[in-house]
Design an enzyme around this catalytic site. Structure first.
Site, mmCIF file in Angstrom:
data_model
loop_
_atom_site.group_PDB
_atom_site.id
_atom_site.type_symbol
_atom_site.label_atom_id
_atom_site.label_comp_id
_atom_site.label_asym_id
_atom_site.label_seq_id
_atom_site.Cartn_x
_atom_site.Cartn_y
_atom_site.Cartn_z
ATOM 1 N N VAL A 83 0.927 -1.051 0.055
ATOM 2 C CA VAL A 83 -0.076 -0.075 -0.183
ATOM 3 C C VAL A 83 0.769 1.242 0.079
ATOM 4 C CG1 VAL A 83 -1.762 1.289 1.259
ATOM 5 C CG2 VAL A 83 -1.871 -1.159 1.037
ATOM 6 N N ASP A 84 0.418 2.362 -0.757
ATOM 7 C CA ASP A 84 1.218 3.353 -0.850
ATOM 8 C C ASP A 84 0.460 4.593 -0.068
ATOM 9 O OD1 ASP A 84 3.294 2.208 -2.553
ATOM 10 O OD2 ASP A 84 2.053 2.645 -4.308
#
Length: 396
Positions: A83-84
Site C-alpha cells: 500500500v502506498d
C-alpha cells in the site's frame, strides 16, 4: 423449484437496483445504491461521470460486497509493503470524541517515516478543514490541511462543480459552522445554520413560516440543535421552490460526539427532511466517490489497488473503499462490533479487520518497528494537477 425461482428473482432485483443512473447538470451522475444507515432501499449518490476505470472499480467493489470474506490482519508488514496511500476515517479510528485512540500517534509517525501518503476523510460535517486542522493540532497530531477531507468540504466542492453560484440563488443550511465556512470559500451565499438553534414555532391559528423563494439548494449536515423550524423551512424550500436541490453531507446513523456513547448521526437529520418531502438526497460524503476521485486525480495515484481505506463503519467507510476499487481495513475501535461484522445479516465484508490501527505496527514477521513519538513533519503538499476540476478544488 418455486422457492428457488423466487430466490433468483429477488437476487436479480437486488442487483439491478445498483444499475440505475440519471443525468444531472455539468456531467455529474446520480447513482441509486442501497443505504443501510437509514434503513431505506436507496439513496442518490452524485459524482463526476465515471470513466471506464471507475466502472471497472465499481464492479470489483460490488463483487467484494456480495462474495467477499474478511479475516483478521495477520501480517501488517505485507499490507504496508503493498500500500502506498492510507485513507483514514477520523471518528472511531483516530479519536473518539476529544480523546485519541491508543497507539494512533505512533502509527501515523511510522507511516510517514515509511514514505506513505496519508489522508483523513471524515463524514463529520460540523467542522471545516480549518476546524479539523485545529482539532488534530489540539490532540498532538501534525496534519496539514491538504491531508484533510470532510463532508463539509465535499458539499462545497459539489456546489462549485455544478456552478451553483452562477444561478444567483442561495443555500439553506441545516448544520454547523463547518458547512458555512466551506461555502464561504466558494462564494456561495447561504442562510440558516447554528444561529437558528433557538427559533421556536408557535402553532396557533394562522401560523406559518415564511421561506425565501430564492433558495436553490438545501444542504443537511449534522446539527445538534435541529428543531421544528429548521425542518419546516427546509421542506418548504424543497417542496415549493422549483428545482431546489436536496443535498446530504452524509447518512451516518450514529456518531462519536463523546467517548462515552454513540449519538444520533446525520442520518436522523436527513431522514426528517426526506420524510416530509418524499425526496432522495444527493449524497456527497462517503460512500459517494467525489472525494476519492479528487484525491486520485490531484496526487496522480496510478493504481487504486495500492490505496487502503481504513474505517470503523461498514456502510460508509468500507463501502466507500469497495465501490472505488480500494483495499479495506475495518477497525473495531468505533461503531462496528465483531458480532455485527460476522453476523448473518451483514453483506459488507472488508478485506481485513483489526482491533485498532495500533495493530499496523505489530503483526507479522518483519513488521516495521513503531518509532518513538517524535515530531515528524507530514510530506509536502502535492501541486495541483493540470486536470484539477475547479478553482476551489485547485486551492487544496
Amino acid at each position: 423449484a418455486a422457492k428457488a425461482m423466487l430466490a433468483l428473482a429477488l437476487a436479480a432485483l437486488s442487483l439491478s437496483s445498483t444499475a440505475l443512473v440519471s443525468r444531472v447538470p455539468h456531467g455529474l451522475v446520480r447513482r441509486v445504491a442501497p443505504v443501510h444507515a437509514l434503513g431505506t432501499s436507496s439513496v442518490l449518490h452524485s459524482a463526476a461521470a465515471p470513466s471506464s476505470r471507475r466502472r471497472r472499480a465499481a464492479r470489483i467493489g460490488a463483487s467484494r460486497v456480495f462474495m467477499g470474506a474478511c479475516s483478521q490482519l495477520a501480517d501488517a508488514a505485507a499490507l504496508l509493503d503493498s500500500v502506498d496511500v492510507f485513507i483514514f476515517d477520523c471518528d472511531g479510528v483516530i479519536w473518539k470524541g476529544d480523546s485519541l485512540i491508543d497507539g494512533v500517534p505512533a502509527i501515523i509517525a511510522m507511516l510517514r517515516q515509511m514514505g506513505k501518503k496519508i489522508f483523513f476523510v471524515t463524514n463529520n460535517s460540523t467542522k471545516s478543514r480549518k476546524g479539523y486542522k485545529g482539532k488534530f493540532t489540539s490532540l498532538g497530531l501534525d496534519v496539514e490541511p491538504e491531508e484533510i477531507f470532510s463532508s463539509s468540504f465535499a458539499a462545497a466542492a459539489y456546489m462549485d462543480q455544478i456552478n451553483f453560484k452562477a444561478t444567483g440563488k442561495k443555500v439553506y443550511v441545516i448544520g454547523d459552522v463547518g458547512v458555512l465556512e466551506e461555502l464561504d470559500l466558494v462564494g456561495v451565499p447561504h442562510i440558516g445554520g447554528p444561529h437558528e438553534a433557538d427559533i421556536k414555532v408557535e402553532l396557533k391559528s394562522g401560523a406559518k413560516v415564511d421561506h425565501d423563494p430564492n433558495v436553490g439548494a438545501v444542504i443537511v449536515g449534522h446539527d445538534r440543535h435541529i428543531n421544528y423550524y429548521k425542518i419546516q423551512y427546509a421542506q418548504l424550500c424543497i417542496n415549493e421552490n422549483p428545482g431546489c436541490q436536496f443535498i446530504a453531507t452524509n447518512l451516518d446513523a450514529v456518531t462519536h460526539l463523546t467517548d462515552a456513547q454513540e449519538w444520533a448521526g446525520n442520518g436522523a437529520m436527513v431522514g426528517a427532511i426526506k420524510g416530509c418531502t418524499g425526496k432522495e438526497p444527493v449524497l456527497v460524503g462517503k460512500p459517494s466517490p467525489l472525494m476519492i476521485d479528487y484525491i486520485v486525480d490531484k496526487y496522480g495515484i496510478a493504481s487504486r489497488d495500492r490505496i487502503c481505506m481504513v474505517g470503523d463503519r461498514l456502510d460508509t467507510d468500507i463501502l466507500f473503499g469497495q465501490n472505488n476499487g480500494l483495499r479495506t481495513v475495518l477497525t473495531l475501535s468505533g461503531v462496528t462490533t465483531m458480532e455485527k461484522l460476522m453476523g448473518p445479516d451483514n453483506q459488507i465484508k472488508p478485506d481485513w479487520y483489526v482491533s485498532s490501527i495500533a495493530e499496523f505496527g505489530g503483526a507479522g514477521a518483519g513488521a516495521a518497528p513503531v518509532p518513538a513519538m517524535a515530531s515528524m513533519p507530514p510530506p509536502p503538499a502535492a501541486a495541483p494537477s493540470s486536470g484539477a476540476g475547479s478553482d476551489y478544488l485547485s486551492q487544496l
